[in-house]
Design an enzyme around this catalytic site. Structure first.
Site, PDB file in Angstrom:
ATOM      1  CG  ASP A 124       0.521   3.579   0.358  1.00 36.56           C
ATOM      2  OD1 ASP A 124       0.961   3.086   1.415  1.00 36.56           O
ATOM      3  OD2 ASP A 124      -0.680   3.843   0.178  1.00 36.56           O
TER       4      ASP A 124
HETATM    5  C1  GLC Z   1      -3.145   4.008   2.395  1.00 33.57           C
HETATM    6  C2  GLC Z   1      -2.286   2.903   2.981  1.00 33.57           C
HETATM    7  C3  GLC Z   1      -2.316   1.621   2.184  1.00 33.57           C
HETATM    8  C4  GLC Z   1      -3.671   1.442   1.562  1.00 33.57           C
HETATM    9  C5  GLC Z   1      -3.848   2.541   0.531  1.00 33.57           C
HETATM   10  C6  GLC Z   1      -5.231   2.483  -0.122  1.00 33.57           C
HETATM   11  O1  GLC Z   1      -2.495   5.236   2.496  1.00 33.57           O
HETATM   12  O2  GLC Z   1      -0.932   3.209   3.260  1.00 33.57           O
HETATM   13  O3  GLC Z   1      -1.986   0.554   3.088  1.00 33.57           O
HETATM   14  O4  GLC Z   1      -3.765   0.168   0.934  1.00 33.57           O
HETATM   15  O5  GLC Z   1      -3.625   3.830   1.077  1.00 33.57           O
HETATM   16  O6  GLC Z   1      -6.221   2.757   0.832  1.00 33.57           O
END
Ligand code: GLC
Length: 716
Positions: free
Chosen positions: A270
């Site tokens: 993430d």
């Molecule tokens: C965010 C979220 C994740 C998302 C990623 C890209 O922090 O936790 O669900 O896909 O970053 O935006």
């Protein structure tokens, strides 16, 4: 795995330098205009493997610019034509529940209990997104959640593992189709692996406390299903489980995800999760972060450049093996080949039928709406009825699209006032209900046949980094509910909420209540479909609606107390708290219809079966006769729950094992049958081994988790 692709991957890998291999593991976000040239140079040097097509750590909360297809095609051209290895980039974006056509938020989708409609929706979503340079979406979000204070509960399938598993399979199949190389598919990403929905107190990004037993039986089933459905990527979660950050845990990312669940794709972190290992106290510096994450089995590093900045030295120093880097690169290259990026690297929009997609969005919104209360059969209304529409959500557009709809357009979204004027043949009076002109509002209400209150929660209090400590309806809306009673008219409450909210006070004050969710582009027309009876409501709750927030956590699939205080099932609820009654206001699986469905007693084709026969694939068939005894054609989600009264491990009082959504014309009936096999009668032990024990199983078939319509079978 496809041998032809594997050979191409191996050949390509053999031609890559360590620097270029590490480039494949690097996923920066879309560059700003002023660093675009430097970014292109990095692509030319093979230092970028993917682009996160957004800007900011919480893309769902911040408006993202429209996608510039020519920009991404130019970046791709540089990668394919000017870099040494000619490896195309894979472009990923959060296409969570819609692209330009916005579908219901996933929690609302789950309320439809219609897997086919969900799968169709993601076919549409993939087709739209793929035509704007997107190859890969970070969805389905599969975090089981029991705490509506957590803003991200709206992004997932709710409190039940079986609903999560069905949702996972439908979304992955919808996005990836039967041939991932087709230009109208998206690579799916099962996230957030694993346990993010258990963030303590519903506070986003907080620690979790999940036993191995709960992990395998509550939090993993949806991921097991996504892997079985062929999801090609998984996103690791921010949280920790059992004292380990998932991001750096080989137990969760390799031993369980790959060795137990059989996942063969690649894992993306993430956002900045790799570098955050320092804050989580398991890494001393950035190099440690990179080494721990890669060695744990985390293949692609989102946004923080931690891999790009540290892995080369780590391999040269022997702290990270070349084999570990090679394995990560191979998994990523394999997906790129499967997606057809080497053959079709550029985006060439082919167009799509927007009206068809809107039609599907409306169908899904229709079937997601949950009718909670309908005193004296107030609903459906006659289209000629004089309606007084009051409330701030009468003219609300943006919130109806929910969180994570970065390519939706609020201006194009009909509000309830628009939709009512469109579908009603009667007089519509409107008031926001917020000003001081209550006398005129009351007069309008008094002169109408019925009052419809348009209430709800703002999209901006849901989604990522949007935990709330108060899940009640805003006080100014509660005031409207109380004040409008002075008009002495029957009152319908339409709740455009993303998360489950506390319902005790609202429910008592209203004659009818419709939970309309944040249902996407067709939210308001769908409410009218239900209000006027063009569609009979069929939504069922995928998450409990509590009386009070202070009763959280409150969910249906609990194990039994040793004392008679299972309050969810109304067992001495007065003994749970001395100052309030924590029974659910509306339980899991609950939802009313305009018709009356009657269930016969469930029957089995056999009341006992040997464990050996189950292991050999034999099944037990459980059937009920479902009657539509009312005056409306309607759909009903027939739910099958199980209870195991005696087992080596405590089993939930009820666990959903299957559901079927049945359409019945009025005054007709149908036998609904479920085949139960080995995979339905067991559970996972704390080591993740599936166990089916001999003994009694109580099987319940009915309209929600509280059904007592039971038959018992014995496994000998
Ligand atoms: C965010 C979220 C994740 C998302 C990623 C890209 O922090 O936790 O669900 O896909 O970053 O935006």
């Amino acid at each position: 795995m496809n041998n032809e692709i594997l050979q191409k991957v191996e050949k390509l890998l053999s031609e890559m330098t360590l620097h270029e291999k590490i480039g494949q593991l690097n996923q920066p976000e879309t560059p700003s205009a002023d660093n675009a040239e430097a970014f292109k140079e990095a692509v030319r040097n093979g230092e970028v493997g993917s682009i996160l097509m957004s800007v900011g750590a919480t893309a769902g909360n911040d408006a993202q610019g429209a996608i510039d297809i020519s920009f991404y095609n130019e970046i791709q051209r540089i990668a394919v034509e000017e870099s040494k290895n000619h490896i195309p980039l894979i472009f990923g974006r959060d296409v969570i529940h819609g692209h330009h056509t916005v579908f219901p938020v996933p929690l609302a989708m789950a309320a439809s209990f219609n897997s086919d409609l969900i799968e169709q929706s993601y076919r549409d979503i993939a087709q739209e997104a793929a035509q704007e340079s997107i190859h890969w979406t970070f969805t389905p979000m599969l975090d089981l959640a029991r705490d509506p204070r957590w803003g991200r509960i709206i992004e997932g399938p709710g409190e039940d593992p079986y609903v999560g598993a069905r949702f996972a399979s439908a979304v992955v199949s919808g996005l990836q189709g039967d041939d991932l190389s087709k230009s109208d598919t998206l690579v799916a990403c099962a996230k957030h692996y694993v346990g993010y929905g258990a963030s303590e107190g519903g506070r986003d990004y907080h620690r979790t406390e999940i036993s191995d037993y709960s992990l395998h039986n509550y939090y993993l089933p949806a991921f097991r299903s996504a892997v079985k459905a062929g999801a090609r990527t998984v996103m690791s979660s921010f949280n920790d489980v059992n004292g380990q950050p998932i991001t750096s845990s080989s137990y969760y990312l390799t031993d369980i995800l790959r060795d137990k669940l059989g996942f063969e794709g690649f894992v993306v972190s993430d956002y900045d999760a790799v570098i955050q290992l320092k804050r989580q106290g398991v890494a001393a510096d950035d190099a440690d972060c990179a080494a721990m994450a890669l060695n744990a089995g985390l293949d692609m590093d989102m946004h923080d450049y931690c891999y790009a900045a540290n892995l080369e030295k780590l391999v040269e120093s022997g702290k990270v093996s070349m084999e570990a880097v090679d394995n990560a690169v191979k998994r990523i290259l394999y997906v790129k080949f499967e997606k057809g990026l080497f053959d079709h690297p550029y985006c060439t929009p082919a167009g799509y039928d927007k009206n068809e997609h809107l039609k599907h969005a409306r169908e899904l919104a229709d079937e997601s709406i949950v009718l909670l209360k309908n005193s004296d059969h107030l609903l459906p209304l006659d289209k000629s009825a004089k309606i007084c529409l009051i409330g701030p959500f009468a003219t609300e557009r943006r919130s109806l699209l929910g969180s994570w709809c970065i390519d939706g357009t609020a201006e194009e979204t009909p509000c309830l006032l628009d939709a009512l004027k469109e579908s009603s043949t009667g007089k519509i009076e409107y008031s926001s209900g917020l000003g001081l002109n209550w006398d005129s509002t009351l007069k309008k209400a008094y002169n109408s046949d019925v009052v419809v209150l348009a209430l709800g929660e703002s999209w901006s209090s849901t989604g990522e980094a949007r935990a709330v400590s108060n899940i009640s309806i805003p006080p100014e809306q509660l005031a409207i509910i109380k004040k409008v009673k002075a008009a002495g008219k029957k009152t319908v409450g339409v709740l455009f909420c993303g998360r489950p909210i506390e319902m005790q006070e609202i429910s008592n004050e209203l004659d009818a209540v419709i939970y309309a969710w944040h249902n996407g582009s067709a939210s308001a027309p769908a409410v009218c479909d239900i209000l006027f009876g063009d569609v009979s409501p069929s939504g069922k709750l995928p998450a409990t609606l509590p009386r009070l927030a202070t009763h959280i956590p409150l969910y249906y699939n609990i194990t039994s107390s040793g004392r008679p205080v299972n309050c969810y099932y109304n067992e001495n609820p007065y003994d749970c708290y001395i100052d309030s009654i924590p029974t659910p206001c509306y339980p899991f699986g609950y939802g009313l219809s305009y018709t009356t469905f009657n269930y016969s007693r469930p029957e089995c084709d056999k009341t006992e079966i040997s464990l050996g026969d189950l292991e050999a694939g034999k099944k037990i068939t459980v059937s009920v006769n479902l009657e539509n005894a009312g005056d409306y054609d309607a759909k009903e989600t027939v739910q099958l729950y199980m209870n195991t009264p005696v087992a080596k491990m405590m089993r939930p009082i009820r666990e959903l094992k299957s559901f079927k959504k049945i359409f019945l014309k009025q005054k007709t009936n149908e036998t609904v049958s479920f085949e139960l096999g080995y995979e339905d009668f067991g559970y996972y032990d704390p080591c993740g081994n599936y166990v089916v024990e001999k003994g009694v199983r109580n099987v319940f078939v009915g309209e929600n988790c509280l059904t007592v319509n039971k038959v018992s079978v014995i496994i000998k």
